[in-house]
Scaffold this active site. Sequence first.
Site, PDB file in Angstrom:
ATOM      1  CE  LYS A  45       1.042  -1.089  15.263  1.00  0.00           C
ATOM      2  NZ  LYS A  45       2.426  -1.039  15.969  1.00  0.00           N
ATOM      3  CE  LYS A  46      -3.439  -7.050   8.179  1.00  0.00           C
ATOM      4  NZ  LYS A  46      -3.827  -6.878   9.277  1.00  0.00           N
ATOM      5  CG  LEU A  47       0.698   1.500   5.919  1.00  0.00           C
ATOM      6  CD1 LEU A  47       0.786   2.872   5.932  1.00  0.00           C
ATOM      7  CD2 LEU A  47       0.468   1.618   4.119  1.00  0.00           C
TER       8      LEU A  47
END
Length: 586
Positions: A45-47
């Site tokens: 999700k942090k991409l």
Amino acid sequence: FMNANRYWSIDGLWNAKKRNVHVPLWNYTVLRTQIFIVYFIAGVKKLDADWVEGYSMGSLSRHWLFDPFKLFLSDEMTNLLVVHGGGLILDLTAGYLLFFDVTRPLALFFVSYFHCMNSQLFSIGMFSYTMLATSPLFCYPDWPRRLVARFPSVFRTILPLAEPPQRSEECVYEVESRTEQVKGQRRAGKKPGLRQKLGAVFTVVYILEQFFLPYSHFLTQGYNNWTNGLYGYSWDMMVHSRSHQHVKITYKDGVTGEIGYLNPGVFTQTRRWKDHGDMLKQYATCLSRLLHNYNVSDPEIYFDVWVSINDRFQQRLFDPRVDVVKAEWSPFKKTSWLKPLLVDLSPWRLKFQEVEDTLDNQTEVVFIADFPGLYLENFVSEDLGNTSIQLLKGEVAVEIVKEEKNYTLKEGEKMQLPAGEYHKVFTVSEDPSCYMYIYVNTTAVALERNLTRLQELKEKVLNGTESEPLAAELQPILAGPGEDMNVTDPVVRAFLHRQRKVEEMERRRNATVVDRFLHFVNKKYYIFRRSALMTAISLRNLVFGRPSLEQLAQEVTYANMKYSETARTETRRNEDVQREAQHLEL
């Protein structure tokens, strides 16, 4: 359902078959995979572009925990490389590094450091401590026995057993254990039974479900509020940071047509309703019922909530023209009265930084974006003596309500706004308009100037360089810490308040390790205390019904009581609580 009651368990005290036996490997598989998913999905999700570019947690690097990194990195690079880059790499790799023997010690160090930092950075309850407690799951199952075996024999009576575990009836063995091989014992391999087969099916289904839930948003479309679906299962942890600039709640009597306004957050202790459509719908329904007690019939309720997500423009989250009480909402349908996030305007964030760099320390700026056909009604406080509006994109019409005059602004144009008056900004272009407020809090600037003069005067009096006698109304500035004096001058009162804050910060900075630990323990105690009391109040309300609002307010205030280190701080807190309790009315 799982065999979690084997080693050093209460069940093992009276059941020898559970006291010291093997645990099926599928138990470890489920738990390890669950923790792996927590890290890995959070990393995926942090991409997101906002995280990679350093916008999600832009202000986090200002915390003192990141001061060691600022010895060799600037604030901007600490934010980009340590906060965002380090968080991304840690989440993506932690599960893999914990799994392999070679990298496990290094991974345990970094994840422990990571969760200890999170416990101080965020108010996320037990999550950090739970993740710390689950890290040893990736170690060999016999690590507690090897640890106990290192203790002197005098402690063996109170410590868990150090002997190797016995065979379990719930495990399947293909070959003899090492102990049995040494003793020459041989047993026929046990075939998987119904319990083992169900355990295998449960493991596969559970793991697939955990991978599916973070991407199940095509089912829960009604929860799409500028996040990727049902927030509780989206794992967008810390990917979205929000700031609210303007919140207005308008009610309208359905019979008389009378219009009024509510204090945002009235009748509730939470603030999350401002960001989630389902909570806003529940809040509006609750308000519509409570307003009947204030002679408002068939109320219509409208919300105008302005939010900036990840340093974008401040923009509307909900349509202010929709009566939320009667509006339709379903978890399986898109929320029609939710305004879309203006992602096409995201590149403007670079321009924001350029504008802010040109301003001095006394000038503030707010960036606004609005949809065609809507308008923003705003009031310029008399404290903001120098306020202007400048159009960045589109076209707007500015109405000065008192003067009943309209002024049209096109891209690049600006105008001064009168203080102490209302104005409306209408978006008349076909595309969303973008503009910014630039203002100076002249009252705050004057106050800061006066406080600086009082500080200089106090230093002169204390070092003997002031020849003139100190006026009677200024005598309190010489009062020592802890002295309580009756102060009527508002500037002197503000000066003393700042002095107390400085002294408190200095005291905390010079606190010993023991003092810090005691403060930490007391803080956690009051957190647990609040959780227990709020749970008891909720259960009582479910079983016996809700008491009067006055009693409920007193109970919640008591539950929210926080740790105070001095009687004076406690007294001031009680006075604040009493003043706050008076604001429970409309």
